[in-house]
Design a protein around this motif. Structure first.
Motif, PDB file in Angstrom:
ATOM      1  N   SER A  47       0.821  -1.207   0.000  1.00  0.00           N
ATOM      2  CA  SER A  47       0.000   0.000   0.000  1.00  0.00           C
ATOM      3  C   SER A  47       0.857   1.260   0.000  1.00  0.00           C
ATOM      4  CB  SER A  47      -0.939   0.007   1.211  1.00  0.00           C
ATOM      5  OG  SER A  47      -0.204   0.057   2.431  1.00  0.00           O
ATOM      6  N   GLN A  48       2.076   1.182   0.500  1.00  0.00           N
ATOM      7  CA  GLN A  48       2.944   2.358   0.523  1.00  0.00           C
ATOM      8  C   GLN A  48       3.383   2.736  -0.893  1.00  0.00           C
ATOM      9  OE1 GLN A  48       6.107   2.074   3.417  1.00  0.00           O
ATOM     10  NE2 GLN A  48       4.719   1.505   5.085  1.00  0.00           N
ATOM     11  N   GLY A  94      -1.537   4.375  10.367  1.00  0.00           N
ATOM     12  CA  GLY A  94      -0.977   4.555  11.693  1.00  0.00           C
ATOM     13  C   GLY A  94       0.127   5.602  11.699  1.00  0.00           C
ATOM     14  N   TYR A  95       0.597   5.939  12.897  1.00  0.00           N
ATOM     15  CA  TYR A  95       1.670   6.921  13.014  1.00  0.00           C
ATOM     16  C   TYR A  95       2.971   6.305  12.506  1.00  0.00           C
ATOM     17  CZ  TYR A  95       2.495   4.180  17.244  1.00  0.00           C
ATOM     18  OH  TYR A  95       2.706   3.155  18.115  1.00  0.00           O
ATOM     19  N   GLY A  96       3.796   7.146  11.883  1.00  0.00           N
ATOM     20  CA  GLY A  96       5.116   6.702  11.454  1.00  0.00           C
ATOM     21  C   GLY A  96       5.168   5.933  10.149  1.00  0.00           C
ATOM     22  N   ASP A 215      -0.552   1.214   5.034  1.00  0.00           N
ATOM     23  CA  ASP A 215      -0.232   0.305   6.121  1.00  0.00           C
ATOM     24  C   ASP A 215       1.263   0.327   6.412  1.00  0.00           C
ATOM     25  OD1 ASP A 215      -2.917  -0.809   6.394  1.00  0.00           O
ATOM     26  OD2 ASP A 215      -2.552  -1.682   4.418  1.00  0.00           O
ATOM     27  N   GLY A 216       1.642  -0.178   7.588  1.00  0.00           N
ATOM     28  CA  GLY A 216       3.061  -0.296   7.903  1.00  0.00           C
ATOM     29  C   GLY A 216       3.369   0.003   9.354  1.00  0.00           C
ATOM     30  N   GLU A 217       4.636  -0.175   9.691  1.00  0.00           N
ATOM     31  CA  GLU A 217       5.112   0.098  11.040  1.00  0.00           C
ATOM     32  C   GLU A 217       5.768   1.469  11.084  1.00  0.00           C
ATOM     33  OE1 GLU A 217       7.758  -3.058  11.984  1.00  0.00           O
ATOM     34  OE2 GLU A 217       6.189  -4.601  12.037  1.00  0.00           O
ATOM     35  N   ASP A 218       6.013   1.949  12.274  1.00  0.00           N
ATOM     36  CA  ASP A 218       6.608   3.266  12.502  1.00  0.00           C
ATOM     37  C   ASP A 218       8.034   3.304  11.951  1.00  0.00           C
ATOM     38  OD1 ASP A 218       7.509   5.688  13.422  1.00  0.00           O
ATOM     39  OD2 ASP A 218       6.958   5.357  15.505  1.00  0.00           O
ATOM     40  N   HIS A 221      11.446   4.300  13.962  1.00  0.00           N
ATOM     41  CA  HIS A 221      12.190   3.400  14.842  1.00  0.00           C
ATOM     42  C   HIS A 221      12.512   2.070  14.158  1.00  0.00           C
ATOM     43  CE1 HIS A 221      11.122   6.445  17.659  1.00  0.00           C
ATOM     44  NE2 HIS A 221       9.837   6.209  17.497  1.00  0.00           N
ATOM     45  N   ARG A 222      12.326   2.040  12.827  1.00  0.00           N
ATOM     46  CA  ARG A 222      12.603   0.828  12.069  1.00  0.00           C
ATOM     47  C   ARG A 222      14.102   0.588  11.997  1.00  0.00           C
ATOM     48  NH1 ARG A 222      10.893   1.281   6.040  1.00  0.00           N
ATOM     49  NH2 ARG A 222       8.938   1.959   6.989  1.00  0.00           N
ATOM     50  N   GLY A 223      14.569  -0.436  12.674  1.00  0.00           N
ATOM     51  CA  GLY A 223      15.978  -0.806  12.616  1.00  0.00           C
ATOM     52  C   GLY A 223      16.906   0.110  13.385  1.00  0.00           C
TER      53      GLY A 223
END
Length: 351
Positions: A47-48, A94-96, A215-218, A221-223
């Motif tokens: 989706s990104q 979501g945030y990030g 969609d996805g994670e913040d 703070h990825r890695g």
């Protein structure tokens, strides 16, 4: 250690003239250089990448010249939008996940002079109406090709009616809309006020936008390594004195001061500040205070101002009740951004 004492946010009570509010409706410093090709999509989140493509096409479609009469203009060079269809895109996620990066990239990619594009947060937009008046705000923005609204949230019924009316007028004038939020347009206000009582206004807002889920994670703070723990107060104070342009404030006193400054002025509150140093960080006492802190965190993040703190870590600022309530996404965004700024502040201790 410098001779001069640090600055203090508590000593500032900025007043922002209306013409500055309009002139500063551009992407903030952190997002001044971002573009679609600098966005790094998560390969595990299709989706990104889809969002980049959709927004790129949307920007290209805004390159048409003004239509004759009334300041209205053609929307898409190939296929104009139907009058009853959505006149904008709404980035939900979501945030990030990089929504503000994409929104700013859309602003930069839209083929129009900066004076014909506007970019601001929801708070800044409502404050512009307060400063100029409703009709003058419509006149000021109606000649624009694009209005980008970051952090779109409806916290009270008054804002719901105000923004619904404003956007409806701007859409009638042919202004394209783009917005980011952690809440789908049909769910705005849910859990915060009696949204059912204002369903017509909320549905009217929703009708202006095509939702685009990301969609996805913040990514902040990825890695990356864990955020630094808070420092001793003496270390924070020494760093404030040693850093030119740093501010030094007691956290509870700063929270009290924020209640006396309108949130739309929090950006001006940080003018010229190169680092924010805080002592005695503790949980915020109530939701009104917490929401003001969220706005300050956003403005510090936009301006890339590192935050050096003594006291409790930022992930303990908000109570469990707050983190499980209607504003939870705002609070998690604030924790994420303050944590990133705390990481940026780590070199101040070593200098």
């Amino acid at each position: 250690m410098t001779d001069a004492a640090p600055l203090s946010l508590c000593a500032r009570e900025p007043h922002v003239p209306a013409d500055r509010l309009v002139a500063e409706m551009v992407p903030p410093p952190r997002f001044d250089a971002v573009r679609f090709d600098t966005y790094v999509p998560d390969p595990g989140q299709p989706s990104q990448m889809e969002a980049v493509k959709v927004l790129g096409d949307f920007a290209a479609g805004l390159g048409g010249a003004h239509a004759s009469g009334g300041g209205r203009r053609r929307w898409f060079a190939r296929k104009p939008a139907a009058p009853s269809g959505p006149r904008g895109v709404y980035l939900d996620g979501g945030y990030g996940v990089g929504k503000t990066h994409l929104l700013a990239s859309l602003w930069h990619a839209t083929p129009a002079e900066p004076a014909l594009k506007a970019f601001g947060t929801f708070v800044e937009l409502t404050n512009l109406v307060g400063a100029l008046g409703f009709q003058q705000t419509v006149r000021t923005l109606s000649g624009h090709r694009l209005l980008c609204i970051d952090e779109f949230e409806l916290d009270d019924p008054g804002d719901t009616v105000l923004v619904s009316s404003l956007l409806a007028r701007l859409v009638d004038e042919g202004v394209a809309l783009a917005a980011t939020s952690n809440t789908l347009p049909g769910k705005l206000g849910e859990g915060r006020f009696a949204a059912a009582d204002f369903l017509r206004e909320i549905q009217g807002l929703s009708a202006h936008f095509r939702p685009l889920r990301i969609d996805g994670e913040d990514y902040r703070h990825r890695g990356l390594p864990a955020a630094p723990d808070p420092y001793p107060a003496d270390d924070v104070t020494r760093a404030a004195y040693a850093t030119e342009g740093a501010s030094l404030d007691d956290f509870p006193m700063l929270l009290e001061h924020l209640a006396r400054v309108h949130p739309s002025r929090y950006g001006a509150l940080t003018d010229g500040i190169r680092a924010v140093c805080l002592t005695d960080v503790r949980p915020v006492p109530d939701q009104s205070t917490a929401l003001r802190l969220v706005v300050l965190a956003d403005r510090l993040y936009d301006r890339e101002v590192p935050v050096l703190a003594a006291g409790l870590p930022f992930d303990r600022l908000f109570s469990d009740e707050m983190l499980n309530g209607g504003y939870r996404k705002k609070y998690f965004r604030a924790i994420s951004r303050l944590t990133a700024l705390a990481r940026d502040a780590k070199p101040l201790i070593a200098q």
